[in-house]
Design a protein around this motif. Structure first.
Motif, short mmCIF file in Angstrom:
data_model
loop_
_atom_site.label_atom_id
_atom_site.label_comp_id
_atom_site.label_asym_id
_atom_site.label_seq_id
_atom_site.Cartn_x
_atom_site.Cartn_y
_atom_site.Cartn_z
N GLU A 265 0.84 -1.21 0.00
CA GLU A 265 0.00 0.00 0.00
C GLU A 265 0.87 1.25 0.00
O GLU A 265 0.62 2.20 -0.74
N LEU A 266 1.90 1.23 0.82
CA LEU A 266 2.77 2.41 0.92
C LEU A 266 3.51 2.64 -0.39
O LEU A 266 3.68 3.78 -0.85
N LEU A 267 3.95 1.54 -1.01
CA LEU A 267 4.69 1.69 -2.27
C LEU A 267 3.82 2.30 -3.36
O LEU A 267 4.32 2.95 -4.27
N SER A 268 2.50 2.10 -3.24
CA SER A 268 1.65 2.69 -4.27
C SER A 268 1.13 4.06 -3.81
O SER A 268 0.28 4.66 -4.46
N ASP A 269 1.61 4.54 -2.68
CA ASP A 269 1.21 5.87 -2.23
C ASP A 269 2.43 6.60 -1.63
O ASP A 269 2.45 6.96 -0.45
N ILE A 270 3.43 6.80 -2.47
CA ILE A 270 4.66 7.45 -2.02
C ILE A 270 4.40 8.86 -1.46
O ILE A 270 5.04 9.26 -0.49
N PRO A 271 3.46 9.61 -2.05
CA PRO A 271 3.20 10.93 -1.47
C PRO A 271 2.80 10.86 0.01
O PRO A 271 3.17 11.73 0.80
N PHE A 272 2.08 9.81 0.39
CA PHE A 272 1.72 9.63 1.80
C PHE A 272 2.98 9.46 2.64
O PHE A 272 3.14 10.06 3.70
N VAL A 273 3.89 8.62 2.15
CA VAL A 273 5.14 8.36 2.88
C VAL A 273 5.94 9.65 2.99
O VAL A 273 6.44 10.01 4.06
N GLU A 274 6.05 10.37 1.88
CA GLU A 274 6.82 11.62 1.88
C GLU A 274 6.22 12.63 2.86
O GLU A 274 6.94 13.35 3.54
N ALA A 275 4.89 12.67 2.90
CA ALA A 275 4.23 13.61 3.81
C ALA A 275 4.51 13.25 5.26
O ALA A 275 4.78 14.12 6.10
N LYS A 276 4.48 11.95 5.55
CA LYS A 276 4.80 11.48 6.91
C LYS A 276 6.22 11.87 7.27
O LYS A 276 6.49 12.39 8.36
N LEU A 277 7.14 11.58 6.35
CA LEU A 277 8.55 11.88 6.63
C LEU A 277 8.77 13.37 6.81
O LEU A 277 9.56 13.79 7.65
N ALA A 278 8.04 14.16 6.05
CA ALA A 278 8.19 15.62 6.16
C ALA A 278 7.69 16.09 7.52
O ALA A 278 8.32 16.93 8.17
N GLU A 279 6.57 15.53 7.95
CA GLU A 279 6.01 15.91 9.24
C GLU A 279 6.97 15.51 10.38
O GLU A 279 7.24 16.27 11.30
N TRP A 280 7.49 14.30 10.28
CA TRP A 280 8.43 13.83 11.31
C TRP A 280 9.73 14.65 11.30
O TRP A 280 10.30 14.94 12.34
N ALA A 281 10.17 14.99 10.10
CA ALA A 281 11.39 15.81 10.00
C ALA A 281 11.15 17.17 10.66
O ALA A 281 12.03 17.72 11.32
N ARG A 282 9.93 17.69 10.49
CA ARG A 282 9.60 18.99 11.08
C ARG A 282 9.69 18.90 12.62
O ARG A 282 10.27 19.77 13.27
N ILE A 283 9.15 17.82 13.15
CA ILE A 283 9.18 17.64 14.60
C ILE A 283 10.61 17.56 15.12
O ILE A 283 10.99 18.21 16.09
N MET A 284 11.43 16.75 14.44
CA MET A 284 12.80 16.55 14.92
C MET A 284 13.65 17.80 14.69
O MET A 284 14.53 18.13 15.49
N ASN A 285 13.38 18.50 13.59
CA ASN A 285 14.09 19.78 13.37
C ASN A 285 13.77 20.76 14.47
O ASN A 285 14.65 21.47 14.96
#
Ligand code: TRP
Length: 326
Positions: free
Chosen positions: A289-309
């Motif tokens: 499911e994730l592989l067919s929805d990379i934008p979802f993964v990227e959005a998650k990673l962006a949100e997590w990166a924001r938190i850690m930044n």
């Protein structure tokens, strides 16, 4: 009491196998419960072994997807890419200033690498300082470590202490090690312990064909279908025992011990294949499911990166104030 914990994994492109799942990934998932846990894809660390930009980028994303598949789409664990954190290398640079050369010379990782190859690069030497930044930059209180990383965590503590002492301020926490209990081995398809270096592993995310090929080639003795077999010495049964339900284990054990029934190792392997496919199904479905929805993964990673930044920025504000740089 909830603790801030972290771990990092290098995106070296090796497939996650059953032993990694049982003894590293799932234990971390469990440890994360009730704690404030983060795991990062250590791409800056992996630069040393992956000298191909396209490859490193892909492997980093794939590894993040693998963890997300196992932790679940709504996981409370923060999964982030190390290089998404803007100031991590600046923190490392500041820490370099309070890190004694003599301390670095004692690192096993450096000594081993140097013994094998006299022309090592500076990554090998500096890497424990970046690892310290990965930890103390986020006020991490505890780090799960295997035996090979105990010394690095000790160095992290030394570096935190050296900074605090140099500037007469308690800027960094000295993290404690959660030393992983002695891990058990799992038989690989050749009967030796399952390991990437023996290429005898069963991958968590292998496609069905590969998994079948690997399971069917597990080494056994050469008893016939109708012979009584010993489950205790059988590699196939060892795996069934770990991944099967109690009923399945009991039923298959019975078949091993009963003479003159048509139950050979081929049957046992097919049973194991079923068991593994069921055990891994959820992870594998989530991954597709994730592989067919990379934008979802990227959005998650962006949100997590924001938190850690944000977390590191808070620490960097104090640090910059203390050392006098911007
Ligand atoms: N050194 C770890 C390894 O080789 C990876 C790592 C980098 C790490 N930074 C970390 C682990 C911080 C825990 C905390 O496996």
């Amino acid at each position: 009491m909830s603790k801030k914990i972290i771990t990092g994994v290098k995106p070296t492109g090796s497939s996650m196998h059953l032993w990694n799942l049982l003894w590293a990934v799932l234990p971390f998932k469990q440890l994360a419960e009730g704690n404030d846990a983060a795991i990062f894809i250590a791409d800056l660390h992996a630069l040393t072994s992956v000298k191909d930009g396209e490859k490193l980028r892909t492997q980093s994303l794939e590894l993040a997807i693998e963890y997300l598949s196992i932790f679940g789409k709504n996981t409370p664990i923060t999964i982030f890419r190390q290089s998404d954190i803007a100031d991590i290398t600046k923190l490392m640079w500041v820490l370099t200033n309070v890190t004694p050369y003599s301390l670095m010379l004692r690192a096993h990782s450096y000594k081993d690498a140097e013994a094998k190859n006299s022309d090592i690069n500076m990554w090998v030497f500096n890497y424990p300082i970046l690892m310290a930044a990965d930890i103390i930059g986020y006020d991490i209180e505890a780090v799960p470590v295997g035996k090979d990383q105990i010394q690095h965590l000790e160095m992290t503590r030394d570096i935190a202490r050296a900074f605090n002492k140099t500037y007469w301020q308690q800027v960094f926490i000295e993290p404690e090690a959660i030393v992983k209990k002695e891990v058990e081995t799992l038989p690989g398809i050749d009967g030796r312990k399952m390991s990437k270096s023996y290429d005898n592993f069963i991958g968590v995310f292998d496609d069905e064909k590969t998994m079948k090929k690997r399971v069917m080639s597990i080494v056994t003795d050469s008893l016939w279908v109708d012979d009584v077999k010993n489950p205790d010495t059988c590699n196939v049964f060892s795996l069934i025992k770990i991944f099967g339900t109690p009923e399945e284990i009991a039923a298959i054990w019975e078949k091993y011990r009963t003479p003159n029934i048509e139950f050979g190792y081929g049957h046992a392997k097919l049973a194991l294949l079923d068991i593994l496919q069921r055990y891994l199904a959820e992870y594998r479905n989530t991954r597709s499911e994730l592989l067919s929805d990379i934008p979802f993964v990227e959005a998650k990673l962006a949100e997590w990166a924001r938190i850690m930044n944000a977390r590191l920025e808070a620490k960097m504000r104090i640090l910059k104030e203390v050392v006098g740089v911007n």
